[in-house]
Motif scaffolding. Structure first.
Motif, PDB file in Angstrom:
ATOM      1  N   GLU A 263       6.737  -5.001  35.539  1.00 44.86           N
ATOM      2  CA  GLU A 263       5.330  -4.630  35.778  1.00 44.86           C
ATOM      3  C   GLU A 263       4.907  -5.031  37.191  1.00 44.86           C
ATOM      4  OE1 GLU A 263       3.356  -2.860  34.118  1.00 44.86           O
ATOM      5  OE2 GLU A 263       3.899  -2.973  31.996  1.00 44.86           O
ATOM      6  N   ALA A 264       5.232  -6.261  37.559  1.00 46.86           N
ATOM      7  CA  ALA A 264       4.855  -6.738  38.895  1.00 46.86           C
ATOM      8  C   ALA A 264       5.542  -5.913  39.973  1.00 46.86           C
ATOM      9  CB  ALA A 264       5.218  -8.217  39.029  1.00 46.86           C
TER      10      ALA A 264
ATOM     11  N   LYS B 124       5.181   1.227  34.519  1.00 41.16           N
ATOM     12  CA  LYS B 124       4.781   2.326  35.396  1.00 41.16           C
ATOM     13  C   LYS B 124       3.474   1.955  36.083  1.00 41.16           C
ATOM     14  CE  LYS B 124       3.494   7.200  35.095  1.00 41.16           C
ATOM     15  NZ  LYS B 124       3.252   8.296  34.179  1.00 41.16           N
TER      16      LYS B 124
ATOM     17  N   TYR C  69      10.354  -7.840  31.520  1.00 43.68           N
ATOM     18  CA  TYR C  69       9.278  -6.846  31.444  1.00 43.68           C
ATOM     19  C   TYR C  69       8.137  -7.204  32.393  1.00 43.68           C
ATOM     20  CZ  TYR C  69       6.557  -3.171  29.091  1.00 43.68           C
ATOM     21  OH  TYR C  69       5.855  -2.049  28.805  1.00 43.68           O
ATOM     22  N   ASN C  70       7.817  -8.487  32.436  1.00 51.12           N
ATOM     23  CA  ASN C  70       6.760  -8.958  33.347  1.00 51.12           C
ATOM     24  C   ASN C  70       7.128  -8.661  34.801  1.00 51.12           C
ATOM     25  OD1 ASN C  70       4.245 -10.122  33.327  1.00 51.12           O
ATOM     26  ND2 ASN C  70       4.937 -11.900  32.179  1.00 51.12           N
TER      27      ASN C  70
ATOM     28  N   LEU D 223      10.891 -10.540  27.754  1.00 51.90           N
ATOM     29  CA  LEU D 223       9.504 -10.497  28.210  1.00 51.90           C
ATOM     30  C   LEU D 223       9.412 -10.846  29.697  1.00 51.90           C
ATOM     31  CD1 LEU D 223       6.844  -9.917  26.575  1.00 51.90           C
ATOM     32  CD2 LEU D 223       6.275 -12.254  27.183  1.00 51.90           C
TER      33      LEU D 223
ATOM     34  N   TYR E 252      13.526  -2.997  20.509  1.00 55.47           N
ATOM     35  CA  TYR E 252      12.263  -2.340  20.845  1.00 55.47           C
ATOM     36  C   TYR E 252      12.438  -0.823  20.814  1.00 55.47           C
ATOM     37  CZ  TYR E 252       8.090  -1.160  23.602  1.00 55.47           C
ATOM     38  OH  TYR E 252       6.919  -0.640  24.030  1.00 55.47           O
TER      39      TYR E 252
ATOM     40  N   PHE F  38      13.740 -13.238  23.224  1.00 57.29           N
ATOM     41  CA  PHE F  38      12.377 -12.750  23.424  1.00 57.29           C
ATOM     42  C   PHE F  38      11.882 -13.116  24.815  1.00 57.29           C
ATOM     43  CE2 PHE F  38       7.805 -13.419  23.313  1.00 57.29           C
ATOM     44  CZ  PHE F  38       7.363 -12.205  22.817  1.00 57.29           C
TER      45      PHE F  38
END
Lengths: 151, 370
Positions: A49-50, A141, A45-46, A42, A130, A38
């Motif tokens: 995003e950044a 995005k 994913y973080n 994550l 997921y 996890f």
């Protein structure tokens, strides 16, 4: 009295700890590896995003070039330094692979710098789960408004 | 062993759940902040039009965090335009000539979209409120060298106060937005030109004082002393309108003995005028520049001067006070605007001059400040 040959085994208390460990370890290790899976997903994913946010912002101020096609990045894949794709990808964890797409939509009135990162679900621990649950890949995005001229 | 595990399992599971929820909230907060940045930058890019800015901020917030998935993260009341004071670092909402956009994005009960937690509901916390705020304003770390060429002909007599306000608006905007090595100057003209303040960096100390006077303060003083020609003031005497004289005086400062400020982003002339070139008999042949002068010859000279400015890499912006709604003069002033991004603006209302000039300052890129 004749004893059954395996009765002694049943009564024996030797090895109890090992058996209990085997059972509890299953639970504890699943929790432990669950946490690791996890957290790593994550984290990725973080960073996605950044990455897209920074890349789109740089495109919006015309500091970064971009390529019109999809580019695979991560896990040692390289792309040209200073491009939006490179900015989006450079901080991503190396254990995954990702597809990055940068585009500039200058159709009036839109003037959007858009950067999208899609995680390859087979390379990130929980991304596949997921994808099965939500029927979509992990996607980050970002859309920024292009400053100055929109070519 | 089994008993120990059974006893500690709730703790282990509890902390796992805490970790999952906490990292989810962190992720959500990152997302919210990135979206706030995008929304503030997008909104501020449309300033000083506050309505368009608000619409854009909300649109970009929703593009980055679609309402179907995240609820409405940015409501109109949280997308506010105003001004930003870089020295006190204070945002003030509202007012004229808005240069800053502040957005506050919420995933909270206030917007009916709190972050829903996975496990913390066990302990009675099923949701959490998070907010992210961003402020963007005009701002560049570069310098921008600007000479204001101000018409002080007799026709400007009634509106000279508005011209002062406009010039000061521009100067303040430059000071707030560009680096302090940016050079500013003021040239006035009628039939001839007069340099009120030569091009000087805003932070150059002109007089050690006290009170200390820097380039910016000196120009502020000069702007406050602006007057129209016919009052025995230190302005050039009333003698027609010779735009070429004003432009040439400014261009020569950009071509002779000129050194750009640190990290220059360009040089510009901002021409503020209320009429097309007009001959005055008292000027004779305009110091030899315009033998047997006519209005048309002065107009050609002005066009040549604008070309010369462009050749020297100077962008010419024109601001026309169109008192009589004169389409010909308006077109002529507009024709003088030169260079990439040059603006040709006009207004029939003198009090609007300040907001027109502000539009030129609004060509400065935006940056996040808070």
């Amino acid at each position: 009295m004749t004893m059954l040959p395996w009765a002694g085994v049943l009564r024996s208390r030797r090895g109890v700890a090992a058996v209990e460990f085997a059972i509890t370890a299953t639970v504890l290790l699943s929790i432990l590896f669950g946490i690791i899976a996890f957290a790593s997903t994550l984290y990725a994913y973080n960073m996605m995003e950044a990455g897209v946010s920074e890349a789109a912002r740089r495109m919006a101020v015309a500091e970064a070039n971009y390529s019109a096609s999809n580019i695979t990045c991560g896990a040692g894949a390289s792309n040209t330094a200073g491009t939006a794709e490179n900015i989006a990808c450079r901080s991503l964890p190396k254990w995954g692979t990702y597809t990055v797409n940068a585009s500039l939509n200058c159709t009036s009135p839109a003037r959007d710098a858009v950067v999208t990162l899609t995680a390859n679900s087979s390379t990130l621990a929980l991304a596949d789960m997921y994808r099965r649950i939500y029927n979509t890949n992990l996607v980050a995005k970002a859309t920024y408004r292009r400053e100055g001229t929109c070519p | 062993m089994a008993i120990t595990v059974a006893a500690t399992l709730p703790v282990v599971v509890g902390f796992t759940a805490l970790g999952v929820d906490a990292s989810y909230v962190y992720w959500h907060r990152t997302k919210l902040q990135e979206t706030a940045n995008a929304a503030a930058l997008a909104g501020s890019s449309l300033l000083p039009d506050s309505t368009a800015a608000q619409t854009a901020a909300i649109a970009y917030a929703q593009t980055n965090m679609p309402t179907g998935k995240y609820g409405n993260v940015l409501v109109a009341a949280d997308a506010v335009s105003g001004t930003w004071n870089p020295s006190t670092r204070v945002f003030t909402s509202g007012g004229a000539n808005r240069s800053a956009m502040r957005v506050t994005l919420r995933s909270s009960t206030a917007n009916s979209n709190p972050v829903r937690l996975f496990f913390a509901g066990i302990f009675g916390y099923s949701q959490m409120n998070i907010t992210a705020s961003a402020t963007a304003t005009f701002g560049s770390y570069k310098s921008w060298d600007v000479i204001i060429v101000q018409d002080v002909t007799a026709s400007f007599s009634q509106e000279i106060a508005d011209a002062r306000t406009a010039d000061q608006t521009l100067l303040s905007c430059l000071k707030n937005s560009m680096n302090a090595t940016s050079q500013v100057g003021l040239t006035t003209f009628t039939g001839s030109s007069q340099t009120q303040r030569a091009l000087t960096a805003m932070d150059t100390v002109i007089s050690a004082g006290p009170p200390q006077v820097k380039g910016y303060d000196a120009l502020t003083t000069k702007i406050s002393q602006l007057d129209y020609c016919g009052t025995g003031s230190p302005m050039p005497s009333c003698s027609g309108t010779n735009i070429a004289a004003g432009l040439n005086a400014a261009v020569s400062q950009f071509t002779t003995g000129y050194t750009a400020g640190t990290d220059s982003s360009g040089k510009a002339i901002i021409l503020v005028s209320d009429g097309a070139p007009q001959v005055n008999a008292g000027m004779g042949n305009y110091s030899g520049t315009c033998p047997s002068c006519t209005d048309a010859k002065l107009a050609t000279l002005a066009t040549n001067a604008a070309n010369a400015a462009n050749a020297a890499g100077v962008v010419v912006h024109t601001v026309y006070f169109d008192r009589d709604n004169n389409a010909t003069d308006r077109a002529f002033l507009a024709s003088l605007a030169r260079g990439t991004g040059a603006k040709a603006l006009s207004t029939p209302t003198a009090s609007q001059l300040s907001s027109l000039v502000f539009e030129i300052c609004a060509t400065i890129p935006r940056r996040l400040v808070d």
